[in-house]
Design an enzyme around this catalytic site. Structure first.
Site, PDB file in Angstrom:
ATOM      1  N   HIS A   1     -12.129 -23.910  -2.196  1.00  0.00           N
ATOM      2  CA  HIS A   1     -12.374 -24.636  -3.434  1.00  0.00           C
ATOM      3  C   HIS A   1     -13.167 -25.903  -3.126  1.00  0.00           C
ATOM      4  O   HIS A   1     -12.912 -26.579  -2.125  1.00  0.00           O
ATOM      5  CB  HIS A   1     -11.049 -25.024  -4.105  1.00  0.00           C
ATOM      6  CG  HIS A   1     -10.304 -23.864  -4.672  1.00  0.00           C
ATOM      7  ND1 HIS A   1     -10.522 -23.380  -5.935  1.00  0.00           N
ATOM      8  CD2 HIS A   1      -9.344 -23.079  -4.132  1.00  0.00           C
ATOM      9  CE1 HIS A   1      -9.718 -22.353  -6.156  1.00  0.00           C
ATOM     10  NE2 HIS A   1      -8.988 -22.151  -5.074  1.00  0.00           N
ATOM     11  N   THR A   2     -14.101 -26.234  -3.997  1.00  0.00           N
ATOM     12  CA  THR A   2     -14.768 -27.526  -3.883  1.00  0.00           C
ATOM     13  C   THR A   2     -13.993 -28.549  -4.702  1.00  0.00           C
ATOM     14  O   THR A   2     -13.224 -28.202  -5.594  1.00  0.00           O
ATOM     15  CB  THR A   2     -16.215 -27.440  -4.379  1.00  0.00           C
ATOM     16  OG1 THR A   2     -16.221 -26.993  -5.741  1.00  0.00           O
ATOM     17  CG2 THR A   2     -17.015 -26.470  -3.535  1.00  0.00           C
TER      18      THR A   2
END
Length: 548
Positions: A119-120
């Site tokens: 995930h960013t």
């Protein structure tokens, strides 16, 4: 073989999946085969012999390839892309998500998570689960034991014959043969004898000094004094390319022409092989000159001599005596490039482009630029036809392999963008594609490497390094491939084209020397080698489009 178990106990085999083909009833085995056939037909999965996929596992991969005798046990959760070699195990409640490539004999304990995505969280004002995902992928080599409750995070490469202890959290690459454990995982000891460092400043300098000391021996073993000709290997036939590879090796390691013959003798011989009508160079012993009316402008087999002879003459301070006359008007060039087999043989198409671009280069140097707009037409076609998904040309293989696409890209970009110093289109996509390709253990496990495949990864990464895109990953890959490349060298003999083959030759030696420079430069160490390729595999431009 054990007796088949009672049908009521089939559920046990979903968890002890390694026993299925020995203990399941014929009816249950038939049902498993029907299930696999349905998955293959409906989802396009590729499943080897005696695989097992538990109906109690959640298998929702976009792409799945299982090698022979690999299994997925009950409770496992799979999404994304998974490619395994033979004899791989995904035990109960294991999670494998994102892009993951496993080599042969990778055994994964229960409750392990291998997460080839992340995930960013760049935007603090957006909830993390709403932000985009990134995918670098995870690769695991051959003969790897992964204990229970292990977590492996995106971007990690796990080397061959390594062991990951139960409960480890792996955030960085695991060297081949290492035993690691802890959170974060660290080296505990070596499963194999402690490796001798073969990269870094000491290893590169030692290698370069040794290669220079042994250069004459490497050339001598392939030289025939009676004919005055070189062979690729001591038992091979005489070829045009072998003479050129000898010139390249001598230039790299000795800074001069091969000492076996006077330089002028070698120049005169190479120049004499060019056909004045076509400007092409045939193979030694050919009775007929190259066909001047070839429908594809030139014979692909002979076309490589444009590169090898042209650059050998250049290194010797000379050039072709005649222009290469197959280069015609822009319209015919476009017709011919359109006709190349980009869809199923991108390497062959890139090979064609490389020859055309190089022919234009040498013609321009001789003051024969040809019809206006020829090279510009070729650049225009390539720039507008680059696939926005890959930054390259051509289509992946049906099994998702990128070999043709990446290798074709190297050849096409070498003869055009690299040779003339023009920035490549979509460089970040190129890097993404090359990094994905380099995770294929079928091609990049050390004993499966060949010079062509490694060069065709190293050069595009070198060509696009100024973008700064995924620099850490590029550097890690370059370090790993550099370590492998140095390990392929054989004293006083050089390199084999195919790393695992027993007989080194001139072609392999010339190519691996260029590869080592490219990889060393990507890691900031090329100055330690004391050489830089100036011939066919030169990294820097040979000319510009503005002039000769």
């Amino acid at each position: 073989m054990s007796e088949p178990i009672a049908p009521g106990h089939l559920r046990d085999l979903n968890y002890s999946a390694w026993q299925f083909w020995d203990q399941a009833s014929p009816a249950d085995q038939d049902e498993q085969l029907r299930r696999q056939k349905d998955l293959a037909e409906q989802r396009g999965y590729l499943l080897g012999d005696r695989c097992f996929i538990s109906p109690l596992a959640s298998v929702a991969d976009d792409e799945l390839r299982l090698g022979d005798r690999s299994y997925i046990a009950a409770g496992a959760y799979l999404t994304g892309e998974l490619y395994t070699g033979r004899d791989c195990t995904i035990n109960p409640y294991t999670v494998v998500r994102g892009k993951v490539v496993l080599g042969d004999a990778v055994r994964i304990g229960a409750h392990t998570s291998i997460l080839g995505f992340n995930h960013t969280m760049a935007d603090p004002d957006t909830e993390v689960f709403r932000q985009p995902l990134t995918v670098k992928g995870i690769t695991v080599g051959d003969d790897v034991w992964i204990g229970s409750h292990v977590v492996i995070l995106d971007g990690v490469h796990v080397g061959d014959r390594s062991v990951i202890a139960a409960g480890a959290v792996v955030t960085k690459d695991v060297p081949a043969g290492a035993i690691v454990g802890g959170n974060p995982a660290r080296l505990l000891r070596w499963r194999i004898p402690t490796p001798t460092p073969t990269h870094g400043s000491d290893g590169l300098a030692v290698f370069a000094d040794r290669a220079r000391e042994q250069a004459e021996s490497i050339l001598d073993r392939c030289f025939d004094a009676d004919s005055g000709l070189f062979r690729d290997t001591p038992q091979a036939a005489f070829t045009v390319r072998a003479q050129c590879d000898a010139v390249e090796i001598a230039d790299l390691l000795l800074g001069q022409a091969p000492p076996q013959l006077p330089a002028q003798t070698q120049i005169d011989r190479l120049r004499s092989w060019q056909d004045p009508t076509t400007g092409l160079v045939g193979e030694l012993g050919d009775e007929q000159p190259p066909d001047p009316d070839h429908p594809d402008l030139f014979d692909h087999h002979l076309g490589y001599h444009v590169l090898s002879v042209g650059y050998a003459l250049d290194l010797l301070g000379s050039d072709f005596p005649h222009p290469i006359r197959v280069i015609t008007d822009p319209g015919r060039i476009i017709t011919a490039v359109e006709a190349q087999p980009w869809a199923d043989n991108a390497w062959g198409a890139g090979h064609w482009v490389d020859i055309v671009g190089t022919a234009v280069h040498f013609n321009r140097r001789r003051g024969h630029p040809g019809p206006p707009g020829t090279i510009e037409a070729l650049f225009g076609w390539l720039t507008t036809r680059a696939d926005p998904r890959t930054g390259m040309w051509g289509e992946p293989a049906p099994d998702g392999g990128l070999l043709q696409v990446v290798n074709g890209y190297y050849r096409a970009s070498r003869g055009t963008y690299a040779q003339f110093g023009v920035p490549v289109p979509q460089p970040e996509k190129v890097i993404d594609t090359v990094l994905a390709h380099a995770r294929d253990p079928r091609l990049f496990r050390p004993d499966r490497q060949n010079a062509c495949n490694v060069l065709d990864v190293a050069h595009p990464l070198w060509l696009t390094q100024a973008t700064g895109h995924r620099t850490d990953e590029v550097t890690r890959l370059a370090e790993r491939l550099l370590r492998d490349a140095l390990g392929h060298y054989r004293n006083a003999e050089g390199f084999s084209f195919q790393a695992a083959r027993p007989t080194p030759g001139l072609q392999g030696t010339e190519m691996w020397l260029a590869i080592i420079w490219l990889l060393a430069d990507l890691t900031g160490q090329s100055s330690l080698l004391g050489y830089r390729p100036r011939g066919v595999h030169r990294p820097h431009p040979a000319a510009t489009l503005r002039g000769r």
